[in-house]
Design an enzyme around this catalytic site. Structure first.
Site, PDB file in Angstrom:
ATOM      1  N   ALA A  43      41.877  50.429  22.390  1.00 11.40           N
ATOM      2  CA  ALA A  43      43.277  50.621  21.975  1.00 11.40           C
ATOM      3  C   ALA A  43      43.389  50.407  20.472  1.00 11.40           C
ATOM      4  O   ALA A  43      42.805  49.458  19.946  1.00 11.40           O
ATOM      5  CB  ALA A  43      44.181  49.615  22.699  1.00 11.40           C
ATOM      6  N   GLU A 190      41.113  38.960   4.695  1.00  9.08           N
ATOM      7  CA  GLU A 190      42.069  39.040   5.798  1.00  9.08           C
ATOM      8  C   GLU A 190      43.138  40.088   5.469  1.00  9.08           C
ATOM      9  O   GLU A 190      43.304  40.473   4.306  1.00  9.08           O
ATOM     10  CB  GLU A 190      42.744  37.685   5.998  1.00  9.08           C
ATOM     11  N   LYS A 205      39.147  27.827  10.325  1.00 11.79           N
ATOM     12  CA  LYS A 205      37.772  27.669  10.826  1.00 11.79           C
ATOM     13  C   LYS A 205      37.387  26.183  10.876  1.00 11.79           C
ATOM     14  O   LYS A 205      36.754  25.728  11.831  1.00 11.79           O
ATOM     15  CB  LYS A 205      36.821  28.452   9.928  1.00 11.79           C
TER      16      LYS A 205
HETATM   17  P1  NDP Z   1      41.287  45.322  10.705  1.00  9.36           P
HETATM   18  O1  NDP Z   1      42.635  45.315  10.089  1.00  9.36           O
HETATM   19  O2  NDP Z   1      40.193  46.075  10.020  1.00  9.36           O
HETATM   20  O3  NDP Z   1      41.385  45.888  12.192  1.00  9.36           O
HETATM   21  C1  NDP Z   1      42.459  45.590  13.053  1.00  9.36           C
HETATM   22  C2  NDP Z   1      42.734  46.834  13.857  1.00  9.36           C
HETATM   23  O4  NDP Z   1      43.696  46.527  14.862  1.00  9.36           O
HETATM   24  C3  NDP Z   1      43.297  47.972  13.016  1.00  9.36           C
HETATM   25  O5  NDP Z   1      42.633  49.171  13.312  1.00  9.36           O
HETATM   26  C4  NDP Z   1      44.757  48.019  13.457  1.00  9.36           C
HETATM   27  O6  NDP Z   1      45.345  49.295  13.348  1.00  9.36           O
HETATM   28  C5  NDP Z   1      44.640  47.613  14.895  1.00  9.36           C
HETATM   29  N1  NDP Z   1      45.895  47.180  15.502  1.00  9.36           N
HETATM   30  C6  NDP Z   1      46.939  46.557  14.905  1.00  9.36           C
HETATM   31  N2  NDP Z   1      47.916  46.318  15.817  1.00  9.36           N
HETATM   32  C7  NDP Z   1      47.466  46.799  17.003  1.00  9.36           C
HETATM   33  C8  NDP Z   1      48.008  46.867  18.309  1.00  9.36           C
HETATM   34  N3  NDP Z   1      49.226  46.396  18.599  1.00  9.36           N
HETATM   35  N4  NDP Z   1      47.294  47.461  19.277  1.00  9.36           N
HETATM   36  C9  NDP Z   1      46.060  47.967  19.009  1.00  9.36           C
HETATM   37  N5  NDP Z   1      45.492  47.934  17.787  1.00  9.36           N
HETATM   38  C10 NDP Z   1      46.179  47.354  16.793  1.00  9.36           C
HETATM   39  O7  NDP Z   1      40.875  43.798  10.928  1.00  9.36           O
HETATM   40  P2  NDP Z   1      39.398  43.195  11.030  1.00  9.36           P
HETATM   41  O8  NDP Z   1      38.572  44.022  11.908  1.00  9.36           O
HETATM   42  O9  NDP Z   1      38.914  42.852   9.683  1.00  9.36           O
HETATM   43  O10 NDP Z   1      39.730  41.796  11.735  1.00  9.36           O
HETATM   44  C11 NDP Z   1      39.956  41.701  13.123  1.00  9.36           C
HETATM   45  C12 NDP Z   1      39.917  40.234  13.512  1.00  9.36           C
HETATM   46  O11 NDP Z   1      38.627  39.710  13.212  1.00  9.36           O
HETATM   47  C13 NDP Z   1      40.896  39.337  12.754  1.00  9.36           C
HETATM   48  O12 NDP Z   1      41.325  38.309  13.603  1.00  9.36           O
HETATM   49  C14 NDP Z   1      40.036  38.736  11.638  1.00  9.36           C
HETATM   50  O13 NDP Z   1      40.528  37.503  11.180  1.00  9.36           O
HETATM   51  C15 NDP Z   1      38.740  38.562  12.371  1.00  9.36           C
HETATM   52  N6  NDP Z   1      37.564  38.517  11.544  1.00  9.36           N
HETATM   53  C16 NDP Z   1      37.336  39.464  10.589  1.00  9.36           C
HETATM   54  C17 NDP Z   1      36.175  39.451   9.846  1.00  9.36           C
HETATM   55  C18 NDP Z   1      35.882  40.469   8.813  1.00  9.36           C
HETATM   56  O14 NDP Z   1      34.852  40.356   8.135  1.00  9.36           O
HETATM   57  N7  NDP Z   1      36.716  41.473   8.621  1.00  9.36           N
HETATM   58  C19 NDP Z   1      35.165  38.420  10.072  1.00  9.36           C
HETATM   59  C20 NDP Z   1      35.490  37.452  11.109  1.00  9.36           C
HETATM   60  C21 NDP Z   1      36.650  37.522  11.804  1.00  9.36           C
HETATM   61  P3  NDP Z   1      46.084  49.683  11.963  1.00  9.36           P
HETATM   62  O15 NDP Z   1      45.038  49.633  10.903  1.00  9.36           O
HETATM   63  O16 NDP Z   1      46.602  51.047  12.226  1.00  9.36           O
HETATM   64  O17 NDP Z   1      47.150  48.646  11.769  1.00  9.36           O
HETATM   65  N1  HSE Z   2      38.373  36.833   5.506  1.00 10.69           N
HETATM   66  C1  HSE Z   2      37.291  36.128   6.090  1.00 10.69           C
HETATM   67  C2  HSE Z   2      36.294  35.743   5.004  1.00 10.69           C
HETATM   68  C3  HSE Z   2      36.611  36.990   7.119  1.00 10.69           C
HETATM   69  O1  HSE Z   2      36.422  36.223   3.866  1.00 10.69           O
HETATM   70  O2  HSE Z   2      35.424  34.929   5.266  1.00 10.69           O
HETATM   71  C4  HSE Z   2      35.584  36.242   7.936  1.00 10.69           C
HETATM   72  O3  HSE Z   2      36.190  35.326   8.778  1.00 10.69           O
END
Ligand code: NDP
Ligand code: HSE
Length: 444
Positions: A43, A190, A205
């Site tokens: 999704a 983030e 964390k």
């Molecule tokens: P992103 O913003 O890249 O991805 C999130 C995705 O979720 C987007 O594609 C977004 O769509 C989609 N989305 C938003 N709302 C909805 C919804 N209601 N239903 C379905 N999809 C939805 O985030 P990240 O992948 O970077 O991060 C994801 C999680 O992982 C977060 O909690 C983050 O803190 C955690 N995290 C991230 C790391 C990283 O290196 N990036 C490392 C460790 C943890 P759209 O873009 O269209 O809004």
């Molecule tokens: N925003 C986070 C970082 C992603 O920079 O470490 C990993 O949790």
């Protein structure tokens, strides 16, 4: 055995990495897990982008609740982020009897107690290896590998974005804003990057590690949080001259009075391994009474490093899917009936009661008696000085300058005593700018 069916909520940076890693390594993962792991539904708000990632391999939907309502889905992987819709979806997935994997440290640090309780009542797993230090298996290390130990302290570089910013500022002299934009482009930051630069993400964390290390509930509201936005290149330079590096550390420590839980920039001796962790890399040092000090190092952010942890959780679930819930590793390492009550015998200490040493940078008029006045105030407060460094006024303010920087390193001091002394020093007419105070951690 029938492959386990996974529904992915959110296919952005981490979601797309998870899909790719599972596809690429599916044969080996099946051999390890004892059954296949298939992402059969995805999704995302942007269904076109999601389809471009998954092709025909999974059904793409715009409404995450379609996945939760599907009885064929065994595990929901939440990779949306934040406390809003993500919280509702995680609780709904648990209520629907699905196991949950999440990388969402913000959600667990703030609402973990409610989520773990709901999961226990339903007999499902909430796994979150990716939530702390990205690809480093620190949750498993703390929860399982070090389970024999009384953990004394944990200190880590647990935010890749800020470590990347500090490294680039120090090595290349680049501006804060330029480096932050690059961290965002690389997918480290983030959705709201103030969470990174103000220390909030690291505090999420540290809160989770604190709970696992000491058997206390997650208590983000009690964490002391200070980011890197007030650091200057002058502090980075002076720290180097004194043999230290400045790192944003998440620290949690057991003391006689309670548990310290804090995130702030710290001077770390340059000779420590952790002081040499650069770029978006993370490192966590854990001290246990039996094992001594151990160090865990690796990529703390980014698509596939984080996916590595998400997929590891999926493998754990595939192996434990049918096991009696009583035989699973408790989510916070301690049996829920043995967690200390919040504020009970292991309270999280207020920052005023934390004891640490300090680096102080005080911009003063370059005139006789200033140093004596300041050291006198510190002595009256019972604060012992370790070293003093006074820069040439010309070096600080240019030729003919009448101002200079006084750098003072102190021995261990109670933060409350330091606060009072600094308020008095700040009031001196010869002190010309807000005092910069950075805590110092020897980590030995
Ligand atoms: P992103 O913003 O890249 O991805 C999130 C995705 O979720 C987007 O594609 C977004 O769509 C989609 N989305 C938003 N709302 C909805 C919804 N209601 N239903 C379905 N999809 C939805 O985030 P990240 O992948 O970077 O991060 C994801 C999680 O992982 C977060 O909690 C983050 O803190 C955690 N995290 C991230 C790391 C990283 O290196 N990036 C490392 C460790 C943890 P759209 O873009 O269209 O809004
Ligand atoms: N925003 C986070 C970082 C992603 O920079 O470490 C990993 O949790």
């Amino acid at each position: 055995m029938k492959p386990i069916q996974v529904g992915l909520l959110g296919i952005g940076t981490v979601g797309s990495g998870t899909f790719t890693v599972l596809q690429r390594n599916q044969d080996e993962i099946r051999r390890r897990a004892g059954r296949g792991i298939e992402i059969s539904m995805v999704a995302d708000l942007d269904t076109a982008r999601a389809k471009a990632v998954v092709g025909d391999a999974a059904k793409v939907v715009g409404d995450a609740r379609e996945i939760i309502a599907n009885p064929d889905i065994d595990v929901v992987v939440e990779l949306i982020g934040g406390y809003g819709i993500a919280k509702a979806l995680v609780l709904e997935a648990i209520a629907a009897g699905k196991h949950v994997v999440t990388a969402n440290k913000a959600l667990l640090a703030v609402h973990g107690t409610e989520i773990f309780k709901a999961a226990a009542e339903k007999g499902v797993i909430v796994a979150y290896e990716a939530a702390v230090a990205g690809g480093i298996p620190i949750i498993k290390a703390l929860r399982e590998g070090l389970t024999a130990n009384q953990i004394q302290w944990v200190a880590g570089i647990i935010n890749g974005t800020t470590n990347f910013i500090l490294s680039e500022m120090r090595d290349k002299g680049l501006d804060f804003d330029v480096v932050l934009k690059e961290a965002q482009r690389l997918g480290y930051a983030e959705a709201d990057p103030t969470f990174d630069i103000e220390g909030v993400d690291a505090a999420h964390k540290a809160t989770l590690m604190s709970a696992i290390a000491f058997g206390i509930p997650v208590q983000f509201d009690k964490a002391y949080v200070e980011g890197i936005t007030k650091l200057s290149t002058a502090d980075i330079k002076y720290a180097e001259q004194l043999g230290y590096r400045i790192k944003l550390l998440g620290i949690t420590k057991r003391t006689d009075k309670g548990i310290e839980l804090r995130v702030h920039p710290s001077l770390v001796p340059a000779k420590r391994l952790i002081a040499n962790v650069e770029g978006a890399m993370n490192a966590v040092v854990v001290n246990g009474d039996a094992v001594g000090t151990t160090l865990y190092y690796g990529k703390g952010a980014g698509s596939e490093p984080t996916a590595s942890a998400v997929v590891a959780d999926l493998v754990d679930i595939a192996r434990l899917h049918d096991a009696d819930p009583a035989h699973r590793v408790p989510p916070l390492a301690f049996q829920s009936s043995s967690l200390a009550a919040a504020g009970g015998e292991l309270p999280v200490l207020p920052m005023a009661d934390v004891v640490t040493s300090y680096y102080l940078r005080i911009r003063v008029s370059d005139e006789a008696g200033v140093l004596a006045k300041i050291t006198g105030i510190l002595a009256n407060a019972g604060i012992s000085i370790d070293a003093v460094l006074q820069r040439e006024a010309d070096e600080v303010g240019g030729e003919g300058s009448t101002q200079t920087d006084l750098i003072i390193l102190t021995h261990d001091t109670r933060e409350g005593d330091m606060d009072r002394a600094l308020a008095e020093i700040q009031g001196l007419p010869t002190v010309l700018a807000p005092i910069n105070r950075i805590r110092k951690e020897e980590l030995n």
